[in-house]
Design a protein around this motif. Structure first.
Motif, PDB file in Angstrom:
ATOM      1  N   ARG A 115     -29.096  35.875 -16.830  1.00 25.45           N
ATOM      2  CA  ARG A 115     -30.411  35.691 -16.215  1.00 25.45           C
ATOM      3  C   ARG A 115     -31.529  35.716 -17.252  1.00 25.45           C
ATOM      4  O   ARG A 115     -32.479  34.945 -17.172  1.00 25.45           O
ATOM      5  CB  ARG A 115     -30.667  36.786 -15.173  1.00 25.45           C
ATOM      6  CG  ARG A 115     -29.885  36.594 -13.890  1.00 25.45           C
ATOM      7  CD  ARG A 115     -30.506  35.505 -13.030  1.00 25.45           C
ATOM      8  NE  ARG A 115     -29.677  35.200 -11.870  1.00 25.45           N
ATOM      9  CZ  ARG A 115     -29.981  34.289 -10.962  1.00 25.45           C
ATOM     10  NH1 ARG A 115     -31.086  33.587 -11.084  1.00 25.45           N
ATOM     11  NH2 ARG A 115     -29.181  34.056  -9.958  1.00 25.45           N
ATOM     12  N   GLN A 137     -29.113  25.298 -13.661  1.00 29.51           N
ATOM     13  CA  GLN A 137     -30.128  25.335 -12.619  1.00 29.51           C
ATOM     14  C   GLN A 137     -29.517  25.697 -11.261  1.00 29.51           C
ATOM     15  O   GLN A 137     -30.131  26.413 -10.464  1.00 29.51           O
ATOM     16  CB  GLN A 137     -30.858  23.998 -12.576  1.00 29.51           C
ATOM     17  CG  GLN A 137     -31.682  23.752 -13.835  1.00 29.51           C
ATOM     18  CD  GLN A 137     -32.257  22.362 -13.932  1.00 29.51           C
ATOM     19  OE1 GLN A 137     -31.944  21.483 -13.127  1.00 29.51           O
ATOM     20  NE2 GLN A 137     -33.104  22.139 -14.921  1.00 29.51           N
ATOM     21  N   GLN A 138     -28.291  25.241 -11.015  1.00 27.87           N
ATOM     22  CA  GLN A 138     -27.594  25.630  -9.796  1.00 27.87           C
ATOM     23  C   GLN A 138     -27.288  27.117  -9.792  1.00 27.87           C
ATOM     24  O   GLN A 138     -27.426  27.799  -8.768  1.00 27.87           O
ATOM     25  CB  GLN A 138     -26.310  24.814  -9.633  1.00 27.87           C
ATOM     26  CG  GLN A 138     -25.441  25.205  -8.438  1.00 27.87           C
ATOM     27  CD  GLN A 138     -26.113  24.971  -7.108  1.00 27.87           C
ATOM     28  OE1 GLN A 138     -26.983  24.106  -6.972  1.00 27.87           O
ATOM     29  NE2 GLN A 138     -25.716  25.736  -6.089  1.00 27.87           N
ATOM     30  N   TYR A 139     -26.865  27.643 -10.936  1.00 28.97           N
ATOM     31  CA  TYR A 139     -26.614  29.083 -11.075  1.00 28.97           C
ATOM     32  C   TYR A 139     -27.875  29.881 -10.752  1.00 28.97           C
ATOM     33  O   TYR A 139     -27.808  30.928 -10.093  1.00 28.97           O
ATOM     34  CB  TYR A 139     -26.118  29.363 -12.489  1.00 28.97           C
ATOM     35  CG  TYR A 139     -26.453  30.724 -13.053  1.00 28.97           C
ATOM     36  CD1 TYR A 139     -25.893  31.890 -12.542  1.00 28.97           C
ATOM     37  CD2 TYR A 139     -27.335  30.838 -14.127  1.00 28.97           C
ATOM     38  CE1 TYR A 139     -26.202  33.134 -13.065  1.00 28.97           C
ATOM     39  CE2 TYR A 139     -27.644  32.081 -14.669  1.00 28.97           C
ATOM     40  CZ  TYR A 139     -27.090  33.221 -14.134  1.00 28.97           C
ATOM     41  OH  TYR A 139     -27.402  34.448 -14.665  1.00 28.97           O
ATOM     42  N   ARG A 140     -29.031  29.391 -11.210  1.00 23.78           N
ATOM     43  CA  ARG A 140     -30.277  30.091 -10.933  1.00 23.78           C
ATOM     44  C   ARG A 140     -30.638  30.035  -9.440  1.00 23.78           C
ATOM     45  O   ARG A 140     -31.263  30.954  -8.916  1.00 23.78           O
ATOM     46  CB  ARG A 140     -31.415  29.475 -11.750  1.00 23.78           C
ATOM     47  CG  ARG A 140     -31.240  29.559 -13.248  1.00 23.78           C
ATOM     48  CD  ARG A 140     -31.439  30.942 -13.784  1.00 23.78           C
ATOM     49  NE  ARG A 140     -32.785  31.424 -13.601  1.00 23.78           N
ATOM     50  CZ  ARG A 140     -33.254  32.563 -14.117  1.00 23.78           C
ATOM     51  NH1 ARG A 140     -32.458  33.334 -14.837  1.00 23.78           N
ATOM     52  NH2 ARG A 140     -34.483  32.932 -13.923  1.00 23.78           N
ATOM     53  N   ARG A 141     -30.220  28.956  -8.777  1.00 28.86           N
ATOM     54  CA  ARG A 141     -30.529  28.810  -7.348  1.00 28.86           C
ATOM     55  C   ARG A 141     -29.625  29.649  -6.467  1.00 28.86           C
ATOM     56  O   ARG A 141     -30.052  30.158  -5.427  1.00 28.86           O
ATOM     57  CB  ARG A 141     -30.422  27.343  -6.927  1.00 28.86           C
ATOM     58  CG  ARG A 141     -31.539  26.445  -7.402  1.00 28.86           C
ATOM     59  CD  ARG A 141     -31.498  25.095  -6.697  1.00 28.86           C
ATOM     60  NE  ARG A 141     -30.321  24.324  -7.054  1.00 28.86           N
ATOM     61  CZ  ARG A 141     -30.281  23.426  -8.040  1.00 28.86           C
ATOM     62  NH1 ARG A 141     -31.335  23.214  -8.779  1.00 28.86           N
ATOM     63  NH2 ARG A 141     -29.171  22.751  -8.286  1.00 28.86           N
ATOM     64  N   SER A 142     -28.356  29.770  -6.838  1.00 28.60           N
ATOM     65  CA  SER A 142     -27.395  30.432  -5.951  1.00 28.60           C
ATOM     66  C   SER A 142     -26.421  31.285  -6.749  1.00 28.60           C
ATOM     67  O   SER A 142     -25.854  30.811  -7.738  1.00 28.60           O
ATOM     68  CB  SER A 142     -26.616  29.387  -5.155  1.00 28.60           C
ATOM     69  OG  SER A 142     -25.558  29.989  -4.430  1.00 28.60           O
ATOM     70  N   ARG A 197     -30.762  15.914  -9.841  1.00 33.14           N
ATOM     71  CA  ARG A 197     -31.929  15.811  -8.970  1.00 33.14           C
ATOM     72  C   ARG A 197     -32.159  14.364  -8.567  1.00 33.14           C
ATOM     73  O   ARG A 197     -31.750  13.452  -9.265  1.00 33.14           O
ATOM     74  CB  ARG A 197     -33.179  16.340  -9.693  1.00 33.14           C
ATOM     75  CG  ARG A 197     -33.146  17.809 -10.028  1.00 33.14           C
ATOM     76  CD  ARG A 197     -34.520  18.249 -10.508  1.00 33.14           C
ATOM     77  NE  ARG A 197     -34.912  17.510 -11.703  1.00 33.14           N
ATOM     78  CZ  ARG A 197     -34.656  17.915 -12.938  1.00 33.14           C
ATOM     79  NH1 ARG A 197     -33.993  19.023 -13.142  1.00 33.14           N
ATOM     80  NH2 ARG A 197     -35.060  17.205 -13.981  1.00 33.14           N
ATOM     81  N   ALA A 208     -40.472  28.947 -12.870  1.00 28.57           N
ATOM     82  CA  ALA A 208     -39.236  28.490 -13.507  1.00 28.57           C
ATOM     83  C   ALA A 208     -39.453  27.176 -14.245  1.00 28.57           C
ATOM     84  O   ALA A 208     -38.980  26.983 -15.367  1.00 28.57           O
ATOM     85  CB  ALA A 208     -38.136  28.334 -12.456  1.00 28.57           C
ATOM     86  N   ARG A 209     -40.190  26.232 -13.635  1.00 30.91           N
ATOM     87  CA  ARG A 209     -40.465  24.954 -14.290  1.00 30.91           C
ATOM     88  C   ARG A 209     -41.310  25.151 -15.546  1.00 30.91           C
ATOM     89  O   ARG A 209     -41.051  24.539 -16.586  1.00 30.91           O
ATOM     90  CB  ARG A 209     -41.179  24.019 -13.308  1.00 30.91           C
ATOM     91  CG  ARG A 209     -41.689  22.737 -13.932  1.00 30.91           C
ATOM     92  CD  ARG A 209     -40.538  21.909 -14.497  1.00 30.91           C
ATOM     93  NE  ARG A 209     -40.026  20.994 -13.505  1.00 30.91           N
ATOM     94  CZ  ARG A 209     -38.912  20.282 -13.645  1.00 30.91           C
ATOM     95  NH1 ARG A 209     -38.187  20.411 -14.735  1.00 30.91           N
ATOM     96  NH2 ARG A 209     -38.505  19.468 -12.705  1.00 30.91           N
TER      97      ARG A 209
END
Length: 258
Positions: free
Chosen positions: A50, A81-86, A99, A200-201
């Motif tokens: 993280r 980015q997927q890891y950060r989302r879920s 995307r 995040a962006r």
């Protein structure tokens, strides 16, 4: 893919893994057995954090190393980015994570995946506690055709097996990579610089600014308009109380010594 012969090969592989479950090369053994069932000529494994840089676990078949990736380009990786989302264990085909607007010709794919000669990629995300996640990708170079639908389905069915393999890997006495202390400090600072103040962006854009990218280059890389990139940069400068890219770099350097 002949299902009966594939199942026999898979069972032989599982038997071997059970016998050698305490070996530090269990990941290599697992992938060797997997490639007997679903053909691939590249793989890459990394550990996502993280608030720290990604760490390489191992790779095979990639024509060039992924040093740029580990230096921070992992922040732009759709799998990261997927890891950060879920936080849930999952498996994805790279093209399914892109995307809207991304394609094989987008700047990220064109600039970074092309040099690895990757045609198709299926990746696992396996949380292992402490906010960490193993990312394992198996891929095919342009020497092979894309994965077929039944091959992707078979790979997707193995997410719990991959999780178990890396749980065993963690329990083995694996020698830690010898990374110079200063490199670890810089990488950690790059990954987390401004994290408490920025979105995040904006965090992605700060990383690119510190690597020397211009607003136009950032817009192309992130698939956003030039005006949107400039607005993000203005917001970053305001939040971090700097007036230019040079001042941003000076602030980052000062932060290294705090």
């Amino acid at each position: 893919m002949q299902s009966v012969s594939m199942l026999e090969r898979w069972n032989d592989g599982v038997a071997d893994l059970l016998i050698h479950r305490d070996r530090s090369d269990i990941v290599d053994r697992f992938l060797a057995h997997l490639s007997n069932c679903v053909d691939f000529d590249q793989w890459y494994a990394a550990l996502f954090h993280r608030h720290e840089p990604a760490e390489r676990i191992g790779f095979r078949g990639i024509k060039q190393g992924r040093d740029d990736y580990e230096d921070g380009l992992y922040l732009l990786d759709p799998f990261y980015q997927q890891y950060r989302r879920s936080p849930e264990p999952s498996v994805h085909r790279l093209g399914d994570l892109a995307r809207p607007g991304d394609s094989a010709r987008s700047p990220y794919f064109e600039r970074y995946l092309r040099k690895w000669d990757t045609r198709d990629e299926v990746g696992y995300l396996v949380p292992i506690g402490g906010g960490r996640c193993v990312h394992l990708s198996v891929s095919r170079s342009h020497d092979l055709p894309p994965f077929e639908r039944d091959e992707v389905q078979f790979l997707a069915s193995l997410v719990s097996v991959v999780s178990s393999v890396f749980a065993l890997y963690e329990r083995t006495d694996v020698e830690e990579p010898q990374v110079p202390a200063i490199d670890r400090v810089i990488g950690r600072k790059l990954a987390g610089f401004g994290a408490t103040a920025l979105t995040a962006r904006e965090g992605e854009i700060v990383f690119l600014l510190l690597k020397g990218y211009t607003a136009a280059e950032i817009a192309g890389l992130l698939e956003i308009s030039h005006g949107t990139a400039k607005n993000h940069i203005k917001s970053i400068y305001r939040k971090l109380n700097v007036r230019s890219q040079v001042e941003l770099l000076v602030t980052f350097i000062d932060d290294l010594y705090e």
